[in-house]
Design a protein around this motif. Structure first.
Motif, mmCIF file in Angstrom:
data_model
loop_
_atom_site.group_PDB
_atom_site.id
_atom_site.type_symbol
_atom_site.label_atom_id
_atom_site.label_comp_id
_atom_site.label_asym_id
_atom_site.label_seq_id
_atom_site.Cartn_x
_atom_site.Cartn_y
_atom_site.Cartn_z
ATOM 1 N N ARG A 114 0.837 -1.199 0.000
ATOM 2 C CA ARG A 114 0.000 0.000 0.000
ATOM 3 C C ARG A 114 0.875 1.253 0.000
ATOM 4 N NH1 ARG A 114 -4.664 -1.165 4.438
ATOM 5 N NH2 ARG A 114 -5.393 0.894 3.751
ATOM 6 N N ILE A 115 0.291 2.342 -0.419
ATOM 7 C CA ILE A 115 1.005 3.608 -0.557
ATOM 8 C C ILE A 115 0.310 4.666 0.286
ATOM 9 C CG2 ILE A 115 1.686 5.429 -2.185
ATOM 10 C CD1 ILE A 115 1.783 3.268 -4.368
ATOM 11 N N LEU A 116 1.110 5.362 1.099
ATOM 12 C CA LEU A 116 0.597 6.459 1.918
ATOM 13 C C LEU A 116 1.242 7.760 1.492
ATOM 14 C CD1 LEU A 116 -0.992 7.494 4.506
ATOM 15 C CD2 LEU A 116 1.220 7.333 5.658
ATOM 16 N N MET A 117 0.423 8.767 1.221
ATOM 17 C CA MET A 117 0.911 10.105 0.924
ATOM 18 C C MET A 117 0.757 10.965 2.171
ATOM 19 S SD MET A 117 -0.016 12.370 -2.451
ATOM 20 C CE MET A 117 0.347 10.926 -3.455
ATOM 21 N N VAL A 118 1.761 11.800 2.431
ATOM 22 C CA VAL A 118 1.773 12.640 3.623
ATOM 23 C C VAL A 118 1.851 14.102 3.207
ATOM 24 C CG1 VAL A 118 2.994 13.183 5.765
ATOM 25 C CG2 VAL A 118 2.885 10.820 4.972
ATOM 26 N N ILE A 119 0.969 14.931 3.779
ATOM 27 C CA ILE A 119 0.938 16.363 3.480
ATOM 28 C C ILE A 119 1.304 17.117 4.761
ATOM 29 C CG2 ILE A 119 -0.397 18.253 2.520
ATOM 30 C CD1 ILE A 119 -0.042 15.857 0.632
ATOM 31 N N PRO A 120 2.444 17.814 4.776
ATOM 32 C CA PRO A 120 2.930 18.465 6.001
ATOM 33 C C PRO A 120 2.116 19.690 6.392
ATOM 34 C CG PRO A 120 4.695 18.122 4.398
ATOM 35 C CD PRO A 120 3.402 17.919 3.684
ATOM 36 N N GLY A 121 2.467 20.233 7.570
ATOM 37 C CA GLY A 121 1.853 21.457 8.057
ATOM 38 C C GLY A 121 2.460 22.687 7.417
ATOM 39 N N ALA A 122 2.270 23.839 8.071
ATOM 40 C CA ALA A 122 2.687 25.116 7.498
ATOM 41 C C ALA A 122 4.193 25.214 7.299
ATOM 42 C CB ALA A 122 2.202 26.262 8.383
ATOM 43 N N GLY A 123 4.971 24.416 8.047
ATOM 44 C CA GLY A 123 6.420 24.437 7.885
ATOM 45 C C GLY A 123 6.899 23.807 6.598
ATOM 46 N N ARG A 124 6.009 23.122 5.885
ATOM 47 C CA ARG A 124 6.296 22.480 4.585
ATOM 48 C C ARG A 124 7.443 21.465 4.699
ATOM 49 N NH1 ARG A 124 3.848 26.265 1.066
ATOM 50 N NH2 ARG A 124 2.709 27.725 2.369
ATOM 51 N N ASN A 125 7.726 20.970 5.901
ATOM 52 C CA ASN A 125 8.874 20.095 6.143
ATOM 53 C C ASN A 125 8.566 18.645 5.787
ATOM 54 O OD1 ASN A 125 7.126 20.667 8.360
ATOM 55 N ND2 ASN A 125 8.500 19.630 9.772
ATOM 56 N N GLY A 126 8.499 18.395 4.488
ATOM 57 C CA GLY A 126 8.181 17.068 4.005
ATOM 58 C C GLY A 126 9.189 16.022 4.424
ATOM 59 N N ASP A 127 10.456 16.423 4.623
ATOM 60 C CA ASP A 127 11.488 15.461 5.020
ATOM 61 C C ASP A 127 11.258 14.929 6.421
ATOM 62 O OD1 ASP A 127 11.975 18.012 5.986
ATOM 63 O OD2 ASP A 127 14.122 17.989 5.541
ATOM 64 N N SER A 128 10.989 15.814 7.394
ATOM 65 C CA SER A 128 10.791 15.339 8.768
ATOM 66 C C SER A 128 9.448 14.644 8.936
ATOM 67 C CB SER A 128 10.931 16.494 9.765
ATOM 68 O OG SER A 128 10.049 17.550 9.471
ATOM 69 N N TYR A 129 8.435 15.037 8.161
ATOM 70 C CA TYR A 129 7.169 14.303 8.193
ATOM 71 C C TYR A 129 7.375 12.889 7.643
ATOM 72 C CZ TYR A 129 3.790 17.833 9.722
ATOM 73 O OH TYR A 129 3.052 18.730 10.477
ATOM 74 N N ARG A 130 8.169 12.752 6.567
ATOM 75 C CA ARG A 130 8.520 11.434 6.040
ATOM 76 C C ARG A 130 9.237 10.614 7.114
ATOM 77 N NH1 ARG A 130 13.028 10.662 2.709
ATOM 78 N NH2 ARG A 130 14.025 11.977 4.276
ATOM 79 N N ASP A 131 10.209 11.245 7.766
ATOM 80 C CA ASP A 131 10.993 10.538 8.781
ATOM 81 C C ASP A 131 10.111 10.018 9.916
ATOM 82 O OD1 ASP A 131 13.193 11.149 7.266
ATOM 83 O OD2 ASP A 131 13.915 12.746 8.583
#
Length: 367
Positions: A108-125
């Motif tokens: 399965r595939i999960l997409m993650v949309i970060p908050g206002a900080g746009r920090n896609g790397d730490s949300y991925r982590d």
């Protein structure tokens, strides 16, 4: 005394040598256009000068060498660039991924949309542990603020040319922003192709093609500003390939109601009431922290006459949004697949909310 002074001098010299060694380290400051960009450090952490996160030199070089639409997904964590909406190469989206060791084409595939900080790397982590545990591919999107402003990101491109300068005031030493709705002006984008939601299916399709995945839908998790985006996706985008939509800790909501104008309702929006049954059939989960209340200082919280009718804090507003939609669905005698989940002992924390979302999505079969 002389002996003590000698040892003090020797100790100081040792510190100097130690500091010099950091210049040959593996880690560097996230580029910030300050002099510390030229330094390097032995251990990860934050830069002592600008407080930006330290990253590996190799990762920084990889970032510089990324080519738009050159998608490579290998085992472990990485990233790639994909063009912006409608093939715009000047507004690329950075996609951070984690491919688990036990990945298969059926994963399965999960997409993650970060908050206002746009920090896609730490949300991925924050999702790596769950990715490995459940064998789920994680793709986390980073929209740079310089090319995707509040209207393009939080409000999904449905609204643009926002007059935030005259319409919104930030209260000093608080996380509160006050909006004067009489001074807040904007334009409405009536072209759905320009809205942010289309990017999600596009990224999903590109990943599926690259990996020869068998998946025809994806799950999606958004927190704070990301939660705002995702509940609006459920309301405005009835053709999405998203399966479960988890909108966590949103600051305020766009109600599926013509009693309020944008951005607090759909009055004045390109929205059709006959779409409401499709909206209510979505597998939308409103996920709220029990402690994301009047005492929570994380994230920015908007106040205005209209938004305060939803509640004075995120817990009240999420509950109001859910109950308002449920009552409308019952009045229409139509199916209602939305859920409201309140997470105990948790505030505005994307890692803890993500842990709960992962358990809900993958610990048992929720399909």
């Amino acid at each position: 005394m002389k002996r003590i002074s000698f040892f003090v001098l020797l100790f100081s010299f040792g510190l100097l040598i130690s500091n010099c060694k950091t210049k040959e380290g593996e880690y560097v400051c996230t580029p910030c256009d300050l002099s510390c960009d030229a330094l390097s450090f032995v251990e990860p952490g934050t830069c002592p000068h600008c407080k930006m996160d330290l990253i590996k030199k190799s990762d920084l070089e990889a970032k510089k060498n990324l080519v738009i639409n050159d998608i490579t997904i290998q085992e472990g964590s990485g990233e790639f660039l994909i063009e912006g909406k409608n093939g715009d190469l000047n507004t690329p989206i950075r996609v951070f991924y984690h491919k688990p060791k036990n990945y298969t084409t059926n994963s399965r595939i999960l997409m993650v949309i970060p908050g206002a900080g746009r920090n896609g790397d730490s949300y991925r982590d924050a999702w790596i542990e769950e990715s490995e545990q459940y064998g789920v591919l994680i793709v986390s999107l980073m929209y740079p603020e310089e090319t995707y402003d509040f209207g393009a990101y939080h409000l999904c491109g449905i609204m643009y040319d926002l007059d935030l300068k005259n319409g919104v005031t930030y209260i000093e030493d608080t996380n509160i922003a006050k909006m004067d709705e009489d001074k807040f002006t904007f334009k409405v984008n009536t072209d759905p192709k320009q809205w942010i939601f289309n990017d999600f299916d596009r990224v999903f399709d590109a990943v599926v093609q690259h990996l020869n995945s068998t998946q025809t839908s994806y799950d999606i998790f958004g927190h704070s500003a990301g939660g705002q985006i995702l509940h609006r996706m459920a309301v405005f985008n009835t053709t999405s390939k998203a399966n479960h939509i988890i909108a966590a800790n949103s600051g305020f909501y766009t109600l599926p109601s013509f009693d309020f104008k944008l951005p607090f309702g759909v009055k004045g929006a390109p929205f059709f009431e006959e779409n409401l049954p499709l909206v209510f059939k979505k597998k939308l989960v409103i996920l709220i922290g029990e402690l994301d209340n009047e005492n929570e200082k994380g994230g920015t919280l908007l106040h205005s006459v209209s938004v305060n009718k939803q509640g004075m804090h995120r817990l009240e507003r999420g509950t109001y949004f859910y109950n308002n939609a449920k009552a409308k669905a019952e009045a229409m005698n139509t199916d209602f697949n939305w859920q409201l989940k309140i997470v105990p002992n948790t505030g505005h924390n994307h890692k803890k909310m993500g842990d709960v979302a992962a358990t809900y999505l993958y610990a048992k079969d929720n399909q």
